[in-house]
Design a protein around this motif. Structure first.
Motif, mmCIF file in Angstrom:
data_model
loop_
_atom_site.group_PDB
_atom_site.id
_atom_site.type_symbol
_atom_site.label_atom_id
_atom_site.label_comp_id
_atom_site.label_asym_id
_atom_site.label_seq_id
_atom_site.Cartn_x
_atom_site.Cartn_y
_atom_site.Cartn_z
ATOM 1 N N LEU A 187 0.846 -1.177 -0.018
ATOM 2 C CA LEU A 187 0.161 -0.092 0.144
ATOM 3 C C LEU A 187 1.024 1.220 0.022
ATOM 4 N N SER A 188 0.374 2.208 -0.639
ATOM 5 C CA SER A 188 1.018 3.652 -0.598
ATOM 6 C C SER A 188 0.013 4.403 0.207
ATOM 7 N N ALA A 189 0.766 4.968 1.232
ATOM 8 C CA ALA A 189 0.037 6.037 2.142
ATOM 9 C C ALA A 189 0.289 7.231 1.861
ATOM 10 N N HIS A 190 -0.493 8.214 1.688
ATOM 11 C CA HIS A 190 -0.481 9.474 1.242
ATOM 12 C C HIS A 190 -1.136 10.385 2.434
ATOM 13 N N THR A 265 -25.953 29.444 26.134
ATOM 14 C CA THR A 265 -26.494 28.723 26.988
ATOM 15 C C THR A 265 -25.405 27.587 27.293
ATOM 16 N N ALA A 266 -24.776 27.411 28.434
ATOM 17 C CA ALA A 266 -23.897 26.488 28.921
ATOM 18 C C ALA A 266 -24.653 25.129 29.491
ATOM 19 N N GLY A 267 -23.960 24.004 29.475
ATOM 20 C CA GLY A 267 -24.661 22.759 30.165
ATOM 21 C C GLY A 267 -23.610 21.689 30.303
ATOM 22 N N PRO A 268 -23.874 20.900 30.942
ATOM 23 C CA PRO A 268 -23.039 19.794 31.623
ATOM 24 C C PRO A 268 -22.165 19.317 30.565
ATOM 25 N N ILE A 269 -20.606 19.372 30.500
ATOM 26 C CA ILE A 269 -19.756 18.796 29.454
ATOM 27 C C ILE A 269 -19.721 17.147 29.582
ATOM 28 N N THR A 270 -20.169 16.329 28.964
ATOM 29 C CA THR A 270 -19.954 14.886 29.165
ATOM 30 C C THR A 270 -18.935 14.383 28.364
ATOM 31 N N ASP A 271 -18.025 15.149 27.378
ATOM 32 C CA ASP A 271 -16.911 14.488 26.741
ATOM 33 C C ASP A 271 -16.177 15.484 26.309
ATOM 34 N N ARG A 272 -14.944 15.466 26.409
ATOM 35 C CA ARG A 272 -14.051 16.512 25.566
ATOM 36 C C ARG A 272 -12.578 15.864 25.372
ATOM 37 N N GLU A 273 -12.084 16.053 24.123
ATOM 38 C CA GLU A 273 -10.839 15.517 23.827
ATOM 39 C C GLU A 273 -10.256 16.538 22.550
ATOM 40 N N THR A 274 -8.998 16.277 22.394
ATOM 41 C CA THR A 274 -8.147 17.058 21.397
ATOM 42 C C THR A 274 -7.593 16.234 20.600
ATOM 43 N N PHE A 275 -7.430 16.702 19.217
ATOM 44 C CA PHE A 275 -6.908 15.881 18.307
ATOM 45 C C PHE A 275 -6.156 16.728 17.072
ATOM 46 N N ARG A 276 -5.293 16.270 16.401
ATOM 47 C CA ARG A 276 -4.815 17.118 15.294
ATOM 48 C C ARG A 276 -5.640 16.885 13.833
ATOM 49 N N LEU A 277 -5.834 17.814 13.151
ATOM 50 C CA LEU A 277 -6.374 17.473 11.968
ATOM 51 C C LEU A 277 -5.482 16.830 11.063
ATOM 52 N N ARG A 278 -5.881 15.755 10.371
ATOM 53 C CA ARG A 278 -5.111 15.238 9.434
ATOM 54 C C ARG A 278 -5.867 14.615 8.291
ATOM 55 N N SER A 279 -5.189 14.231 7.278
ATOM 56 C CA SER A 279 -5.849 13.445 5.900
ATOM 57 C C SER A 279 -4.840 12.271 5.723
ATOM 58 N N LEU A 280 -5.499 11.301 5.311
ATOM 59 C CA LEU A 280 -4.431 9.964 4.943
ATOM 60 C C LEU A 280 -5.445 9.143 3.913
ATOM 61 N N VAL A 281 -4.744 8.807 2.824
ATOM 62 C CA VAL A 281 -5.241 7.938 2.058
ATOM 63 C C VAL A 281 -4.095 6.561 1.682
ATOM 64 N N HIS A 282 -4.669 5.592 1.830
ATOM 65 C CA HIS A 282 -4.058 4.145 1.554
ATOM 66 C C HIS A 282 -4.606 3.800 0.242
ATOM 67 N N ASP A 283 -3.700 3.491 -0.659
ATOM 68 C CA ASP A 283 -3.831 3.038 -2.079
ATOM 69 C C ASP A 283 -2.967 1.859 -2.290
ATOM 70 N N PRO A 284 -3.703 0.517 -2.848
ATOM 71 C CA PRO A 284 -4.828 0.462 -3.413
ATOM 72 C C PRO A 284 -5.751 0.291 -1.883
ATOM 73 N N MET A 285 -6.849 0.091 -2.116
ATOM 74 C CA MET A 285 -7.943 -0.450 -0.933
ATOM 75 C C MET A 285 -8.162 -1.939 -0.873
ATOM 76 N N GLN A 286 -7.374 -2.617 -1.574
ATOM 77 C CA GLN A 286 -7.490 -4.127 -1.692
ATOM 78 C C GLN A 286 -6.389 -4.650 -1.505
ATOM 79 N N TYR A 287 -6.291 -5.875 -0.977
ATOM 80 C CA TYR A 287 -5.265 -6.762 -0.937
ATOM 81 C C TYR A 287 -5.730 -8.234 -0.988
ATOM 82 N N GLY A 288 -5.637 -8.844 -2.156
ATOM 83 C CA GLY A 288 -6.300 -10.137 -2.405
ATOM 84 C C GLY A 288 -7.819 -9.998 -2.162
ATOM 85 N N ARG A 289 -8.112 -10.993 -1.147
ATOM 86 C CA ARG A 289 -9.516 -10.884 -0.698
ATOM 87 C C ARG A 289 -9.766 -10.299 0.522
#
Length: 412
Positions: A187-190, A265-289
Motif C-alpha cells: 500500500l502507498s500511504a498519502h 447557554t452552557a450545559g454539563p460537558i459529558t466528553d472532551r478530547e483534543t486531536f490534530r486535523l490530518r488526512s490520510l489515503v491508502h492506495d489501493p484499498m484491496q489486497y487479495g481478498r
C-alpha cells in the motif's frame, strides 16, 4: 454457516464474508449483505455498550440517505431529524446563511448522530438473525491471496476460533488489525498534517438553529446539533494541546467569544478530547481478498462531514460487488472496487481540505499570514455572493458522485 471442530481445538466455521469492526462501516456492510442474502460474521473487539456510545459524526449526507433507500433500509436504520439544508457561517459575528442542498430530487441529508445510526444498524442486523461477536481478541488474518482466507480470534472466554471465508471486509479503523495484515510495500500511504488542533466538546446544551461554523481573530469554532438537547462544539487549539488545558469555564468563554454569542447557554460537558486535523489515503484499498472499508483505508479532516459518509459509500460498493460475485459469478465490481472508491475519496479529501484551510486561514493571520487570510476571506465572500460558487459548494456537501472518468492516478 458451517461449524466444525478445528485441529487446534475450538470452533472452526465457514462463511462468505468476515467483517472486522462493528462501527458504521462494518454494520452497514453486514446489513447490506444480509439484504441480498449473503452470510457474514461481524467481529468487534469492543463491547456492544462501548460501540453504541462512541460519539463521532452527526450528519448522513443526501447521497448516503439515498443509498440506504435503494436497499430498502432508510426507514429502518436512519433516525434523527431531516437536515433543513441551511448552514450558517458566522464571520466576525456577521451571519451568512448558505443553502447546502443541490436542488436534486430525492431525500436530503439527516441529522443522525453516529451512535443512533450504529444502534439502529445493530438492532436491524440482530433482528434478522445476524451474527455479531463482541469483545473478541487476537484477531489475525491468513491466506489473504488464496481462494479461501481464514480469520482467527479468541472469544471473550478465551476460546480460539477459526473462520474460513471468501472475503474479509476490513472495517476496523485506522489502527485496526486488517490493514496491518497487508505486507509492507503493498500500500502507498498519502498523508497530510493540517497543522491545526481541535478541542471537541459534547455537552447537554441546546443545539443551534442550523449547523454553525464561526470565523474570528481568536480562532475557528463550530456548533452542531447532536440531538434535541445535546450539542457538539469544536474549538481551534494548538495541535499538541491537551484536554486538561480546557476546563469548563475556559471552554464556554472561548465559545461565547468565537461564536459571537455572549448569551450562549452552557450545559454539563459529558466528553472532551483534543486531536490534530490530518488526512490520510491508502492506495489501493484491496489486497487479495481483503477489502478495506472506511477509516481503515482513509482518514479525512472533519470539515465537511465526509468521514462517516465515505465509509458508507465504500460499504455500498463492497456489498454490491460481493452480491454480483455470489449471484452472477461476476467479479467486475470486485476488481474495480479500489479505483471506484478512491475516485470519491480524493474528491472529498479535496473539498475537506479546501474548507479546512478556508475557515482556519480566514480567522487567523498570526501563523498563516495576512496574504493567506485575505485569500480565504475572498473565497468566503465568493461563497456568500456568487450563486455559482454556492451551487458548487452545495454539490460537494450533498455528496454528488464525482466525474466518472478522472485522470488516472499514480501511486508514489
Amino acid at each position: 454457516m458451517v461449524l466444525r471442530e478445528s485441529e487446534s481445538g475450538g470452533a472452526s466455521q465457514s462463511t462468505t464474508v468476515v467483517v472486522v469492526g462493528a462501527g458504521p462501516a462494518g454494520l452497514t456492510v453486514a446489513n447490506l449483505l444480509r439484504t441480498c442474502g449473503v452470510d457474514c460474521v461481524v467481529l468487534e473487539r469492543g463491547s456492544r455498550e462501548y460501540v453504541a456510545q462512541r460519539q463521532r459524526a452527526g450528519i448522513v449526507e443526501s447521497r448516503a440517505v439515498r443509498m440506504f433507500e435503494s436497499w430498502g433500509l432508510a426507514d429502518l436504520v436512519l433516525g434523527g431529524a431531516p437536515h433543513d439544508g441551511i448552514l450558517e457561517f458566522r464571520v466576525d459575528g456577521e451571519t451568512h446563511l448558505v443553502d447546502d442542498t443541490d436542488g436534486s430530487e430525492g431525500p436530503g441529508a439527516r441529522l443522525c448522530p453516529q451512535q443512533l445510526l450504529v444502534a439502529n444498524l445493530t438492532a436491524a442486523h440482530l433482528a434478522e438473525g445476524g451474527d455479531i461477536r463482541y469483545e473478541v481478541a487476537d484477531v489475525s488474518l491468513h491466506d489473504l491471496t488464496g481462494d479461501r482466507p481464514t480469520v482467527r480470534y479468541r472469544s471473550a472466554d478465551g476460546t480460539p476460533h477459526t473462520i474460513t471465508c471468501d472475503f474479509v471486509a476490513g472495517c476496523d479503523g485506522d489502527h485496526g488489525v486488517t490493514r496491518a495484515a497487508v505486507p509492507e510495500g503493498v500500500l502507498s500511504a498519502h498523508g497530510f498534517d493540517h497543522g491545526v488542533g481541535w478541542l471537541t466538546v459534547l455537552a447537554d446544551a441546546p443545539p443551534p438553529a442550523h449547523p454553525l461554523l464561526a470565523v474570528s481573530p481568536q480562532g475557528f469554532a463550530a456548533h452542531f446539533p447532536r440531538g434535541p438537547r445535546r450539542s457538539r462544539y469544536y474549538l481551534q487549539c494548538p495541535p499538541d494541546d491537551r484536554p486538561e488545558a480546557w476546563p469548563d469555564h475556559r471552554v464556554w468563554d472561548a465559545l461565547r467569544t468565537r461564536l459571537a454569542d455572549p448569551a450562549l447557554t452552557a450545559g454539563p460537558i459529558t466528553d472532551r478530547e483534543t486531536f490534530r486535523l490530518r488526512s490520510l489515503v491508502h492506495d489501493p484499498m484491496q489486497y487479495g481478498r481483503l477489502f478495506l472499508v472506511g477509516d481503515a483505508a482513509h482518514i479525512v479532516s472533519p470539515m465537511g462531514g465526509k468521514g462517516m459518509n465515505l465509509a458508507l459509500y465504500d460499504a455500498d460498493l463492497f456489498a454490491r460487488a460481493v452480491r454480483d460475485h455470489v449471484r452472477d459469478q461476476d467479479d467486475t465490481a470486485l476488481r474495480s472496487y479500489s479505483r471506484r472508491c478512491l475516485r470519491r475519496v480524493w474528491n472529498d479529501q479535496e473539498f475537506s481540505h479546501w474548507l479546512t484551510r478556508t475557515v482556519h486561514d480566514a480567522g487567523d493571520d498570526t501563523h498563516r499570514g495576512p496574504f493567506l487570510r485575505n485569500l480565504a476571506r475572498a473565497r468566503l465572500h465568493r461563497l456568500f455572493t456568487s450563486p455559482t460558487a454556492a451551487q458548487a459548494f452545495a454539490e460537494q456537501m450533498t455528496g454528488l458522485d464525482p466525474a466518472p472518468n478522472p485522470p488516472a492516478a499514480t501511486s508514489g
